[in-house]
Design a protein around this motif. Structure first.
Motif, PDB file in Angstrom:
ATOM      1  N   ALA A 109       0.767  -1.111  -0.094  1.00 55.49           N
ATOM      2  CA  ALA A 109      -0.002  -0.004   0.120  1.00 55.49           C
ATOM      3  C   ALA A 109       0.944   1.360  -0.063  1.00 55.49           C
ATOM      4  CB  ALA A 109      -0.939  -0.050   1.158  1.00 55.49           C
ATOM      5  N   LEU A 110       1.804   1.231   0.840  1.00 56.36           N
ATOM      6  CA  LEU A 110       2.962   2.524   0.901  1.00 56.36           C
ATOM      7  C   LEU A 110       3.556   2.796  -0.357  1.00 56.36           C
ATOM      8  CD1 LEU A 110       3.945   4.900   2.553  1.00 56.36           C
ATOM      9  CD2 LEU A 110       5.465   3.442   3.723  1.00 56.36           C
ATOM     10  N   GLU A 111       3.806   1.377  -1.029  1.00 56.55           N
ATOM     11  CA  GLU A 111       4.872   1.904  -2.208  1.00 56.55           C
ATOM     12  C   GLU A 111       3.763   2.278  -3.270  1.00 56.55           C
ATOM     13  OE1 GLU A 111       8.108  -0.453  -4.944  1.00 56.55           O
ATOM     14  OE2 GLU A 111       7.098  -1.672  -3.331  1.00 56.55           O
ATOM     15  N   GLU A 112       2.722   1.873  -3.373  1.00 58.83           N
ATOM     16  CA  GLU A 112       1.728   2.339  -4.383  1.00 58.83           C
ATOM     17  C   GLU A 112       1.509   3.700  -4.201  1.00 58.83           C
ATOM     18  OE1 GLU A 112      -1.838   0.133  -4.994  1.00 58.83           O
ATOM     19  OE2 GLU A 112      -0.637  -1.994  -5.522  1.00 58.83           O
ATOM     20  N   VAL A 113       1.174   4.287  -2.930  1.00 61.27           N
ATOM     21  CA  VAL A 113       0.969   5.531  -2.837  1.00 61.27           C
ATOM     22  C   VAL A 113       2.144   6.578  -2.986  1.00 61.27           C
ATOM     23  CG1 VAL A 113       0.351   7.114  -0.852  1.00 61.27           C
ATOM     24  CG2 VAL A 113      -0.984   5.054  -1.333  1.00 61.27           C
ATOM     25  N   MET A 114       3.216   5.880  -2.493  1.00 63.12           N
ATOM     26  CA  MET A 114       4.634   6.920  -2.817  1.00 63.12           C
ATOM     27  C   MET A 114       4.935   7.122  -4.300  1.00 63.12           C
ATOM     28  SD  MET A 114       5.761   7.487   0.270  1.00 63.12           S
ATOM     29  CE  MET A 114       7.622   8.036  -0.046  1.00 63.12           C
ATOM     30  N   VAL A 115       4.603   5.843  -5.168  1.00 63.48           N
ATOM     31  CA  VAL A 115       4.796   6.073  -6.550  1.00 63.48           C
ATOM     32  C   VAL A 115       3.631   6.903  -7.054  1.00 63.48           C
ATOM     33  CG1 VAL A 115       4.721   4.874  -8.923  1.00 63.48           C
ATOM     34  CG2 VAL A 115       5.909   3.827  -6.711  1.00 63.48           C
ATOM     35  N   ALA A 116       2.356   6.984  -6.875  1.00 59.49           N
ATOM     36  CA  ALA A 116       1.650   7.697  -7.461  1.00 59.49           C
ATOM     37  C   ALA A 116       1.620   9.166  -7.045  1.00 59.49           C
ATOM     38  CB  ALA A 116       0.183   7.111  -6.886  1.00 59.49           C
ATOM     39  N   VAL A 117       2.005   9.341  -5.604  1.00 58.50           N
ATOM     40  CA  VAL A 117       1.894  10.925  -5.311  1.00 58.50           C
ATOM     41  C   VAL A 117       3.291  11.462  -6.011  1.00 58.50           C
ATOM     42  CG1 VAL A 117       2.450  12.221  -3.265  1.00 58.50           C
ATOM     43  CG2 VAL A 117       0.856  10.282  -3.052  1.00 58.50           C
ATOM     44  N   THR A 118       4.297  10.790  -6.092  1.00 59.05           N
ATOM     45  CA  THR A 118       5.659  11.328  -6.530  1.00 59.05           C
ATOM     46  C   THR A 118       5.161  11.748  -7.950  1.00 59.05           C
ATOM     47  OG1 THR A 118       7.270   9.979  -5.327  1.00 59.05           O
ATOM     48  CG2 THR A 118       7.832  10.776  -7.376  1.00 59.05           C
ATOM     49  N   ARG A 119       4.349  10.873  -8.873  1.00 62.28           N
ATOM     50  CA  ARG A 119       4.357  11.287 -10.151  1.00 62.28           C
ATOM     51  C   ARG A 119       3.258  12.392 -10.440  1.00 62.28           C
ATOM     52  NH1 ARG A 119       2.152   6.109 -13.255  1.00 62.28           N
ATOM     53  NH2 ARG A 119       2.506   7.728 -14.938  1.00 62.28           N
ATOM     54  N   LEU A 120       2.453  12.334  -9.404  1.00 64.30           N
ATOM     55  CA  LEU A 120       1.473  13.495  -9.506  1.00 64.30           C
ATOM     56  C   LEU A 120       2.029  14.680  -9.206  1.00 64.30           C
ATOM     57  CD1 LEU A 120      -1.755  11.817  -7.681  1.00 64.30           C
ATOM     58  CD2 LEU A 120      -1.694  12.507 -10.005  1.00 64.30           C
ATOM     59  N   LEU A 121       3.088  14.929  -8.077  1.00 59.49           N
ATOM     60  CA  LEU A 121       3.484  16.160  -7.956  1.00 59.49           C
ATOM     61  C   LEU A 121       4.638  16.579  -8.957  1.00 59.49           C
ATOM     62  CD1 LEU A 121       4.607  15.473  -3.963  1.00 59.49           C
ATOM     63  CD2 LEU A 121       2.739  16.922  -4.972  1.00 59.49           C
ATOM     64  N   ALA A 122       4.956  15.523  -9.776  1.00 59.33           N
ATOM     65  CA  ALA A 122       5.767  15.900 -10.961  1.00 59.33           C
ATOM     66  C   ALA A 122       5.126  16.439 -12.074  1.00 59.33           C
ATOM     67  CB  ALA A 122       6.605  14.714 -11.299  1.00 59.33           C
ATOM     68  N   GLY A 123       3.509  16.699 -11.901  1.00 59.25           N
ATOM     69  CA  GLY A 123       2.886  16.942 -12.970  1.00 59.25           C
ATOM     70  C   GLY A 123       2.296  16.133 -14.086  1.00 59.25           C
ATOM     71  N   GLU A 124       2.760  14.813 -13.622  1.00 58.84           N
ATOM     72  CA  GLU A 124       2.211  13.756 -14.732  1.00 58.84           C
ATOM     73  C   GLU A 124       0.623  13.439 -14.580  1.00 58.84           C
ATOM     74  OE1 GLU A 124       4.375   9.906 -14.813  1.00 58.84           O
ATOM     75  OE2 GLU A 124       6.096  11.129 -13.983  1.00 58.84           O
ATOM     76  N   GLU A 125       0.187  12.965 -15.800  1.00 59.53           N
ATOM     77  CA  GLU A 125      -1.406  12.407 -15.738  1.00 59.53           C
ATOM     78  C   GLU A 125      -1.151  10.931 -15.239  1.00 59.53           C
ATOM     79  OE1 GLU A 125      -4.358  13.351 -18.617  1.00 59.53           O
ATOM     80  OE2 GLU A 125      -3.839  11.334 -19.222  1.00 59.53           O
ATOM     81  N   VAL A 126      -1.628  10.454 -14.530  1.00 59.34           N
ATOM     82  CA  VAL A 126      -1.712   9.040 -13.565  1.00 59.34           C
ATOM     83  C   VAL A 126      -2.826   8.412 -13.779  1.00 59.34           C
ATOM     84  CG1 VAL A 126      -0.765   7.931 -11.553  1.00 59.34           C
ATOM     85  CG2 VAL A 126       0.175  10.116 -12.247  1.00 59.34           C
ATOM     86  N   GLN A 134      -6.281   3.560  -6.868  1.00 61.71           N
ATOM     87  CA  GLN A 134      -7.049   3.477  -8.209  1.00 61.71           C
ATOM     88  C   GLN A 134      -7.178   5.102  -8.737  1.00 61.71           C
ATOM     89  OE1 GLN A 134      -8.214   0.667  -9.709  1.00 61.71           O
ATOM     90  NE2 GLN A 134      -7.335  -0.503  -8.148  1.00 61.71           N
ATOM     91  N   LEU A 135      -6.518   5.438  -9.993  1.00 63.21           N
ATOM     92  CA  LEU A 135      -6.677   6.641 -10.512  1.00 63.21           C
ATOM     93  C   LEU A 135      -6.735   6.354 -12.091  1.00 63.21           C
ATOM     94  CD1 LEU A 135      -3.494   7.962  -8.837  1.00 63.21           C
ATOM     95  CD2 LEU A 135      -6.028   8.713  -8.366  1.00 63.21           C
ATOM     96  N   ASP A 136      -7.523   7.189 -12.589  1.00 67.01           N
ATOM     97  CA  ASP A 136      -8.113   7.224 -13.857  1.00 67.01           C
ATOM     98  C   ASP A 136      -7.673   8.603 -14.452  1.00 67.01           C
ATOM     99  OD1 ASP A 136      -8.938   6.622 -16.488  1.00 67.01           O
ATOM    100  OD2 ASP A 136     -11.081   6.658 -15.713  1.00 67.01           O
ATOM    101  N   ALA A 137      -6.610   8.881 -15.045  1.00 62.06           N
ATOM    102  CA  ALA A 137      -5.987  10.104 -15.743  1.00 62.06           C
ATOM    103  C   ALA A 137      -6.292  11.078 -14.719  1.00 62.06           C
ATOM    104  CB  ALA A 137      -6.946  10.339 -17.133  1.00 62.06           C
ATOM    105  N   VAL A 138      -5.663  10.969 -13.692  1.00 58.06           N
ATOM    106  CA  VAL A 138      -5.586  12.045 -12.595  1.00 58.06           C
ATOM    107  C   VAL A 138      -4.331  12.981 -12.956  1.00 58.06           C
ATOM    108  CG1 VAL A 138      -5.643  12.765 -10.172  1.00 58.06           C
ATOM    109  CG2 VAL A 138      -6.947  10.788 -10.957  1.00 58.06           C
ATOM    110  N   GLN A 139      -4.687  14.332 -12.834  1.00 64.27           N
ATOM    111  CA  GLN A 139      -3.448  15.097 -13.002  1.00 64.27           C
ATOM    112  C   GLN A 139      -3.569  16.406 -12.323  1.00 64.27           C
ATOM    113  OE1 GLN A 139      -2.712  16.869 -16.869  1.00 64.27           O
ATOM    114  NE2 GLN A 139      -0.591  16.965 -16.451  1.00 64.27           N
TER     115      GLN A 139
END
Length: 311
Positions: A109-126, A134-139
């Protein structure tokens, strides 16, 4: 300095101003269920300061969705660009159970959250279809221009190895000495050169070592009652545990000064400074010092923190 979870929320602006004006580098706000909210305290502290960095130790990974956690961090960064150090961790699992969000696999759970939050903070669409995220084209609409390192508040070998893969650094809970820092970096498979290590410590400075040791001996006893790697990795752990077993709290009040210097900023001001130097030599970049969990006592201890910051 750390802002104890039991302090009233209104006290955070006073402490933040005192640290900012006095020249300290950081204030760490603590989010523990069911005390006070880390992002709210951080926002208040950022709004009344100009140079102080505010760390969050820690946001439990599964309490908020990954998208909301990223929004919280990005909003704080907008309030204080370059002055936010966010930490995310497992959270205390019984507390997670009380809220109905306890994951079957906290590490996953923590690894999935860390990866997703890192990508979102980098401005990516995730888009993510993991076990827990569970994310669907979130930016994010307003991601940070220069995202802060996302720190993992973890302790055990498996979690530290995960942090080495997915995080930008660590938040190590007290008591955190140099030997524990080095062991944690080894478990993470990372170097302090490119991995931001933050640690917490309980500060107690007195004119005489014996006074500080007597004050802190019960605290150390409570840690030894439930030892974690922060203690078991100490080179003198077996001797320390044996002393506690045979002599109790009185035995802890008379341990050698070099043991206290390794474990915490406890003793004289010179002892506390020596502890901080040993952390820096081990690669630590951020240190949060816990005061006594009493408002008046903490207010008085600000002077000690500022003296250590100016050393």
């Amino acid at each position: 300095m750390c802002f104890d979870r039991t302090f009233p929320p209104s006290f955070v602006t006073e402490i933040a101003r005192s640290l900012d004006h006095g020249g300290a580098g950081q204030l760490w706000v603590i989010e523990d269920c069911f005390f006070t909210s880390g992002p709210s305290l951080a926002a208040a502290a950022l709004s009344v300061t100009e140079r102080l960095t505010v760390g969050i130790g820690i946001l439990p990974a599964v309490v908020r969705t990954a998208a909301v956690t990223a929004m919280e961090i990005a909003t704080l960064y907008g309030l204080g660009p370059g002055r936010v150090l966010p930490g995310i961790g497992h959270g205390v699992q019984p507390w997670m159970g009380q809220m109905g969000v306890r994951p079957a696999s906290p590490v996953t759970a923590l690894e999935e959250v860390m990866v997703a939050v890192t990508r979102l903070l980098a401005g990516e669409e995730v888009t993510s279809h993991g076990h827990y995220v569970q994310l669907d084209a979130v930016q994010l609409d307003q991601p940070p221009a220069d995202p802060p390192p996302l720190l993992a508040g973890v302790r055990g070998p498996r979690s530290l190895a995960m942090a080495g893969r997915a995080a930008g650094g660590l938040v190590l809970a007290e008591p955190a000495g140099a030997s524990y820092v080095r062991w944690s970096l080894e478990q993470a498979g990372r170097s302090a050169d490119d991995f931001h290590v933050a640690v917490f410590g309980v500060v107690c400075v007195a004119k005489e070592r014996s006074e500080a040791y007597r004050t802190m001996a019960p605290w150390l006893g409570r840690q030894l009652d439930h030892p974690t790697p922060s203690l078991t990795t100490l080179p003198f752990y077996d001797d320390l545990a044996a002393r506690y077993a045979s002599k109790g709290i009185d035995g802890l009040a008379t341990v050698p000064p070099e043991w206290w210097i390794e474990m915490a900023p406890v003793g004289t001001m010179d002892d506390a400074a020596a502890h901080l130097r040993s952390l820096e030599d081990a690669g630590v970049r951020s240190v949060g010092l816990y005061p006594i969990p009493d408002v008046d006592a903490a207010r008085a201890q600000v002077a000690d923190v500022l003296e250590l910051a100016a050393r």
